[in-house]
Design a protein around this motif. Structure first.
Motif, PDB file in Angstrom:
ATOM      1  N   LEU A  67       0.763  -1.251  -0.017  1.00  0.00           N
ATOM      2  CA  LEU A  67      -0.005  -0.102   0.004  1.00  0.00           C
ATOM      3  C   LEU A  67       1.050   1.152  -0.065  1.00  0.00           C
ATOM      4  O   LEU A  67       0.564   2.086  -0.870  1.00  0.00           O
ATOM      5  N   ILE A  68       1.866   1.274   0.835  1.00  0.00           N
ATOM      6  CA  ILE A  68       2.656   2.291   0.762  1.00  0.00           C
ATOM      7  C   ILE A  68       3.324   2.562  -0.463  1.00  0.00           C
ATOM      8  O   ILE A  68       3.692   3.763  -1.029  1.00  0.00           O
ATOM      9  N   GLU A  69       4.038   1.617  -1.227  1.00  0.00           N
ATOM     10  CA  GLU A  69       4.605   1.836  -2.455  1.00  0.00           C
ATOM     11  C   GLU A  69       3.351   2.352  -3.316  1.00  0.00           C
ATOM     12  O   GLU A  69       3.836   3.183  -4.510  1.00  0.00           O
ATOM     13  N   LEU A  70       2.130   1.641  -3.420  1.00  0.00           N
ATOM     14  CA  LEU A  70       1.278   2.298  -4.419  1.00  0.00           C
ATOM     15  C   LEU A  70       1.032   3.847  -4.185  1.00  0.00           C
ATOM     16  O   LEU A  70       0.898   4.654  -5.218  1.00  0.00           O
ATOM     17  N   LEU A  71       0.845   4.222  -2.876  1.00  0.00           N
ATOM     18  CA  LEU A  71       0.645   5.600  -2.503  1.00  0.00           C
ATOM     19  C   LEU A  71       1.706   6.551  -2.774  1.00  0.00           C
ATOM     20  O   LEU A  71       1.380   7.650  -3.342  1.00  0.00           O
TER      21      LEU A  71
END
Length: 234
Positions: free
Chosen positions: A8-12
């Motif tokens: 999720l962090i990478e996507l954000l």
């Protein structure tokens, strides 16, 4: 073999980077679109000036009246040019300045919202047009100031109402104490420039300060703020 999955962090982070790049590019794209509109407007005024010169060639040098009340129906200068085939049909729509969309749908494609022609160029006497090489500004009831064609602002971006941002088919500049407050040259392009066509046939895109220097305003060195409208588009 395990497939890597974005957290999720990478996507954000990716979304944030895309948003930053978009924010950086959008102003540049907006400026490019406005430059394209400005160029299109310059070309349109150039076509109008050519039509006026062709008309003058056929009518002993005279330009069309800004508004002719002797015809049936009455017609303004641009309508007359179209009527006599100097402008193509529907030129009011095709040659409209795209930087100022019409806000009144009832006249959106009419010559009531076309470029502004200097009214004083066509009133050497009551109902009599001037010649393209002998244009005037009226300094009062008995005073006329003759202007060289290269220094005469014949056709320009115009505005009839700063509330609705409708164009005006004529402009009325006499002197600093005698002018039409509702019909002005409109500096709508880019960071505040207007496209102005000289009677000699060339078109320039100028800020208010440069327009004051480039054209002769009948002996008045600075028509600001009486005749220039620098408001932005709605």
């Amino acid at each position: 073999m395990r497939t890597k999955i974005f957290t999720l962090i990478e996507l954000l982070v990716v979304i944030a980077i895309i948003a930053i790049l978009a924010a950086m590019l959008l102003p540049a794209l907006s400026q490019a679109r406005e430059r394209a509109r400005t160029i299109n407007c310059v070309n349109s005024i150039g076509q109008v000036l050519k039509a006026i010169h062709f008309y003058a060639d056929d009518y002993q040098g005279y330009v069309p009246l800004y508004y002719d009340t002797t015809t049936t129906p009455k017609e303004n200068w641009a309508g007359r040019l179209e009527h006599y085939k100097y402008l193509q049909k529907d030129s009011a729509k095709r040659l409209r300045c795209s930087s100022l969309p019409a806000t009144d749908p009832t006249t959106a494609d009419s010559y009531d919202q076309f470029y502004g022609m200097m009214r004083d160029a066509h009133n050497d006497a009551a109902g009599i047009a001037c010649k393209i090489d002998k244009l005037v500004y009226h300094g009062g009831a008995a005073t006329k100031v003759w202007i060289q064609p290269s220094r005469y602002a014949l056709i320009s971006d115009s505005v009839v109402s700063v509330a609705t941002f409708r164009q005006s088919y004529y402009l009325y500049w006499r002197n600093s104490s005698n002018w039409d407050t509702s019909r002005k040259i409109h500096f709508r392009h880019g960071t505040g420039a207007a496209n102005i066509g000289a009677a000699a046939g060339h078109v320039v895109s100028l800020t208010p300060g440069n327009a004051t220097k480039e054209f002769d305003w009948g002996g008045t060195t600075n028509p600001l703020p009486t005749f220039f409208e620098s408001r932005k588009n709605p």
